[in-house]
Every structure is written in structure tokens, then in C-alpha cells.
Design an enzyme around this catalytic site. Structure first.
Site, PDB file in Angstrom:
ATOM      1  N   ASP A  86       0.782  -1.200   0.075  1.00 38.39           N
ATOM      2  CA  ASP A  86      -0.085  -0.116   0.040  1.00 38.39           C
ATOM      3  C   ASP A  86       1.079   1.136  -0.197  1.00 38.39           C
ATOM      4  O   ASP A  86       1.983   1.323   0.808  1.00 38.39           O
ATOM      5  CB  ASP A  86      -1.013   0.146   1.282  1.00 38.39           C
ATOM      6  CG  ASP A  86      -2.221  -0.984   1.056  1.00 38.39           C
ATOM      7  OD1 ASP A  86      -2.179  -1.614   0.219  1.00 38.39           O
ATOM      8  OD2 ASP A  86      -2.762  -0.940   2.080  1.00 38.39           O
ATOM      9  N   HIS A 236       3.801  -1.759   3.839  1.00 36.43           N
ATOM     10  CA  HIS A 236       3.611  -0.295   3.346  1.00 36.43           C
ATOM     11  C   HIS A 236       5.121  -0.158   2.813  1.00 36.43           C
ATOM     12  O   HIS A 236       6.248  -0.260   3.350  1.00 36.43           O
ATOM     13  CB  HIS A 236       3.321   0.509   4.468  1.00 36.43           C
ATOM     14  CG  HIS A 236       1.918   0.403   4.671  1.00 36.43           C
ATOM     15  ND1 HIS A 236       1.278  -0.778   5.628  1.00 36.43           N
ATOM     16  CD2 HIS A 236       0.730   1.065   4.462  1.00 36.43           C
ATOM     17  CE1 HIS A 236      -0.112  -0.558   5.821  1.00 36.43           C
ATOM     18  NE2 HIS A 236      -0.394   0.517   5.028  1.00 36.43           N
TER      19      HIS A 236
END
Length: 278
Positions: A86, A236
Site C-alpha cells: 500500500d 507499506h
């Protein structure tokens, strides 16, 4: 006669009280049932790691998610990992992450927010040219479960689609990840109606606080013992730790016998679709 009337009056009063209490209880029960099936109620995606086969239990089952062309885990019969990142913004690590993925010949899915596409178009084009998939993480990263109107929900996705097309000249894959994992049943329905597959995850850890990054060992302690067949892993790309450990992490997973697949290879089994994410 007076005593008889008094007793009857008391009996009527007691009967009325009982009826009122029963009505309140029934009403309360209906209210709870209505709340239980409220399709707009917010849910935060969560996992429980207590299954004997190592595959975590989500707060919605694969069967329940499948009704809406959604998933949180891939093919659990195979030692396959579906690696996803992400990215709300570029934090200086994506280039090195892409270098490591290329070294291991691993294709990942990057769920991007509008800010990333606007500020780092060259990295987006590199993702595409090196065979990675770019998914939709919305234009502005809002709490999508708070959006009730389909037009507003759709705008968050289509605005990002258009930005992606202007950056790459290509259409975006119909893969959607709700920001912060916040969703509700209405969201799942709307995403499905827009042709999207909603993708959650079956393995993640707290890696998104830039000023509280986990140590390498803390990351390995979460990501190695909990890996499992069909794992959809969420990392992430803003994380310094992820950037620093990725080469070793991929090597360790490979040594454990895992290979890497694409989310687009997970077939849609929903009767209303019958096709793969495209």
C-alpha cells in the site's frame, strides 16, 4: 364489591405493565436484529491467528466475501504468496523495493493513492514496465465506509482510474483495497457493481508509523512464522524497515518453499461474474 373492584383494578394495571414490558423487549429485540443486519455498519478488517493449518480467520469468511467478488486469501492448497504494497505517498523507498523485487523476479501489486500518482509518475511507470500490478487505493484515502452515496464512492475510484490512465496510458486493473481496511456490506456491493474485486489481506504487521519503525527482528518475528499457503501479504512501501529487510525476507520465504503469484491469477468464483480480475 369494593375489594373485588380493587383487585380487578390492580390486575388490569399489572397486565398493562406486563404488556408494556413485553413490547419494550420485543422492540429492543427488533432493534438489535436491525443493527445486526445493517449493511452500512462500519467494519474494520481484522484477523485471528489461531487456526491449526496456519491460515488466519478473518472477521468475514472467504465464502461471505466471495458473494461480492472479494477475498483476503488466495489458493490455500499451494505454497503461493501474493505480495502487495500500500502506498499513499512516496517516502524514498519504492525504487529500492522495485530493485529487490526485480532481483528475485517477484511481481507484486501496488495499491496506490492519488498523491503517489501525482508526485511519482516515473515510479508508477516503472512498476508497470517491470510487470507489477497497480491497484486502486482510492483518490484521497478516505474512510470509504462513511460514504453512503454510490456516486461519491464511485468518484474515489474513477478519479484514480483516470489519473492512472493519464500517467501510464493504460487502464487500471479492477482491484480495490479499502483504506485502513474500513468497509461495510454496502461498500462491497458498490465495488462489485463497478466491476472491482475488493482485496483484503491475511498477513500484515504495524509498519506504517515512520517515527516508530519496527526493528528487523520484530518484522521477521511477525512475517516469518505467520506466513501460510495463499497468503495475501500487506506491506507499506513507506516503511524503512520493509525496504531494508525485503531482500532477506524474500530469500527466507523462498527457502521455506514459497513462490509468488499475482492477485490477478486468483479466479473469481462468484456466480455473477465467472471471470478473472481484469
Amino acid at each position: 364489591m369494593y375489594l373485588l373492584l380493587k383487585r380487578r383494578t390492580i390486575a388490569l394495571v399489572l397486565t398493562g405493565v406486563l404488556v408494556l414490558c413485553a413490547s419494550l423487549l420485543v422492540g429492543s429485540g427488533l432493534k438489535h436484529r436491525e443493527e445486526a443486519v445493517d449493511a452500512s455498519a462500519e467494519v474494520n478488517w481484522g484477523l485471528s491467528f489461531n487456526s491449526p493449518d496456519g491460515i488466519p480467520t478473518g472477521n468475514a469468511t472467504s465464502e461471505e466475501l466471495r458473494q461480492y467478488n472479494a477475498c483476503y486469501v488466495g489458493d490455500t492448497s499451494q505454497k503461493t504468496i501474493y505480495l502487495t504494497f500500500d502506498a499513499g505517498y512516496e517516502n524514498g523507498y519504492t525504487g529500492k523495493i522495485l530493485d529487490t523485487l526485480r532481483k528475485h523476479q517477484v511481481k507484486a501489486t501496488f495499491f496506490l493513492v492519488g498523491n503517489f500518482l501525482e508526485t511519482s509518475p516515473d515510479l508508477v511507470r516503472r512498476m508497470v514496465s517491470e510487470g507489477h500490478t497497480v491497484g486502486n487505493h482510492t483518490m484521497t484515502h478516505p474512510d470509504m465506509s462513511a460514504i453512503a452515496a454510490k456516486e461519491a464512492f464511485q468518484k474515489e475510484l474513477t478519479d484514480l482510474e483516470e489519473l492512472y490512465r493519464s500517467v501510464t496510458g493504460q487502464s487500471m486493473k479492477k482491484l480495490y483495497r479499502p483504506p485502513q481496511g474500513k468497509f461495510n456490506e454496502d461498500n462491497l456491493k458498490m465495488a462489485q457493481e463497478l466491476g472491482y474485486r475488493t482485496v483484503f489481506w491475511s498477513l500484515a504487521y504495524v509498519d506504517w508509523y515512520n517515527d516508530q519503525q519496527p526493528t528487523h527482528q520484530e518484522a521477521f518475528d511477525k512475517l516469518l512464522p505467520r506466513i501460510h499457503n495463499g497468503a495475501i501479504v500487506l506491506l507499506h512501501s513507506t516503511s524503512a524497515t520493509n525496504c531494508e529487510i525485503l531482500d532477506e525476507l524474500l530469500t527466507k520465504w523462498e527457502e521455506m518453499g514459497y513462490s509468488f503469484g499475482s492477485l490477478c491469477d486468483i479466479p473469481l468464483t462468484d456466480a455473477g461474474s465467472g471471470s478473472e480480475a481484469s
